[in-house]
Scaffold this active site. Structure first.
Site, PDB file in Angstrom:
ATOM      1  N   HIS A  41       0.771  -1.279   0.074  1.00 61.84           N
ATOM      2  CA  HIS A  41       0.146   0.038   0.012  1.00 61.84           C
ATOM      3  C   HIS A  41       0.957   1.185  -0.021  1.00 61.84           C
ATOM      4  CE1 HIS A  41      -3.422  -2.451   1.073  1.00 61.84           C
ATOM      5  NE2 HIS A  41      -2.780  -3.038   2.036  1.00 61.84           N
TER       6      HIS A  41
HETATM    7  O1  RIB Z   1      -5.095   0.561   4.500  1.00 64.54           O
HETATM    8  C1  RIB Z   1      -3.635   0.214   4.401  1.00 64.54           C
HETATM    9  C2  RIB Z   1      -3.064   1.260   5.040  1.00 64.54           C
HETATM   10  O2  RIB Z   1      -3.420   1.200   6.447  1.00 64.54           O
HETATM   11  C3  RIB Z   1      -1.404   1.284   5.063  1.00 64.54           C
HETATM   12  O3  RIB Z   1      -1.121   2.540   5.401  1.00 64.54           O
HETATM   13  C4  RIB Z   1      -1.197   0.386   6.219  1.00 64.54           C
HETATM   14  O4  RIB Z   1       0.186   0.880   6.631  1.00 64.54           O
HETATM   15  C5  RIB Z   1      -2.240   0.901   7.262  1.00 64.54           C
HETATM   16  O5  RIB Z   1      -1.616   2.063   7.916  1.00 64.54           O
END
Ligand code: RIB
Ligand code: CA
Length: 311
Positions: free
Chosen positions: A243
């Protein structure tokens, strides 16, 4: 001339990979790292950011400023089951680079960096938007002096990862997300719609880490182990979503993402829909609305990611 960036983060395993990617990309100059409560409590997030700086063994280190310990108006909701109780997969042999920590609050560092950026600063927010919302409320004129904001968050045409409809960052602090996405600032949103298209499989990670056989590779193998096992249990594959690295990659090479200007509301009162990003695609978006990434060039992303991570 490297692009100055500030990373606001809740490390977090994928945040740690994003920090390594940013710190190893010559196109970027990381001016500061600010931490925010999210995956784990903010003190642990700060400790983990300092551990990554120790690991990178850089000639010059960015300042690390600790930020909000809870959302604007809610209790903190964390994800230790995903990132480990410590937030970094339980890695024991890495110690924090404490000299990099500064006493200023993250929101004040964000304000100061924006004010002095002459329109060149990019802020990459890969955690809940609490610090950004605090900085915006405190000094909107300063934030208008920054160049660009990239936020990893939201889920538009895919299910959520925190409950049925919400993405974690915006679920944790929906009020901050709504406020920030309505600021009119130049914002790019990198949602689950695209971040779930970039998965690092355990087998590939092990192959590449063993081929490089250095300390960074060893640390990545260690701190991603439980993150990837969690994905195996819940998603059926032994690997992990990248992500936050995708959000950093968008700061390095904008052509990796394809965006659409979209009016975005974030649900703050829904009993079942807290944190949901609501976009009415029938509406004509305005220039003040965020640009939301709905397509990516996966090959371009992975080429850049692997080139840098395994330096
Ligand atoms: O949904 C994914 C996000 O939420 C990413 O930034 C992960 O690190 C969590 O913070
Ligand atoms: Ca994060």
């Amino acid at each position: 001339m490297p692009k100055p960036i500030l990373i606001d983060t809740d490390p977090g395993v994928d945040d740690a990979l994003a920090l390594i990617l940013a710190l190893r990309s010559p196109e970027l100059s990381v001016k500061a790292i600010t931490t925010v409560a999210g995956n784990v409590g903010v003190r642990k997030c700060t400790r983990n950011a300092l551990k990554i700086l120790r690991l990178m063994d850089l000639p010059q280190v960015p300042a690390v400023a600790q930020g909000a310990s809870k959302p604007l108006c809610r209790r903190l909701f964390t994800a230790p089951e995903v990132h480990g109780e410590d937030g970094l997969g339980g890695i024991r042999w890495l110690s924090p680079l404490n000299r990099a920590k500064v006493p200023e609050h993250a929101a004040d560092v964000i304000i100061r960096c924006c004010r002095t950026s002459a329109g060149r600063l990019t802020i990459v927010a890969v955690g809940p938007l609490t610090n950004l919302a605090l900085a915006w409320k405190k000094d909107p004129a300063a934030l208008r002096k920054a160049g660009r904001f990239i936020t990893m968050g939201g889920a538009f045409r895919v299910p959520g990862n925190t409950g049925p409809v919400a993405e974690f960052n915006y679920f944790v602090d929906p009020e901050a997300a709504h406020t920030f996405l309505h600021s009119g600032l130049p914002i790019t949103v990198v949602p689950l719609d695209v971040t779930q298209q970039v998965v690092l499989m355990r087998k590939e990670l092990e192959y590449r880490a063993r081929r490089r056989a250095n300390l960074v590779g060893k640390a990545i193998l260690d701190f991603t182990r439980s993150y990837m096992l969690r994905h195996k249990m819940t998603q059926g594959f032994n690997g992990g979503y990248l992500h936050d690295p995708l959000a950093v990659a968008a700061a390095i090479d904008d052509s990796i993402i394809e965006t659409r200007r979209t009016h975005v509301d974030v649900e703050t009162t829904g009993r079942f829909t807290r944190g949901m990003t609501v976009a009415d695609f029938r509406m004509k978006a305005r220039s003040v609305d965020p640009a939301v990434a709905f397509k990516i060039d996966r090959d371009r992303f992975f080429k850049l990611f692997h080139e840098r991570i395994w330096l």
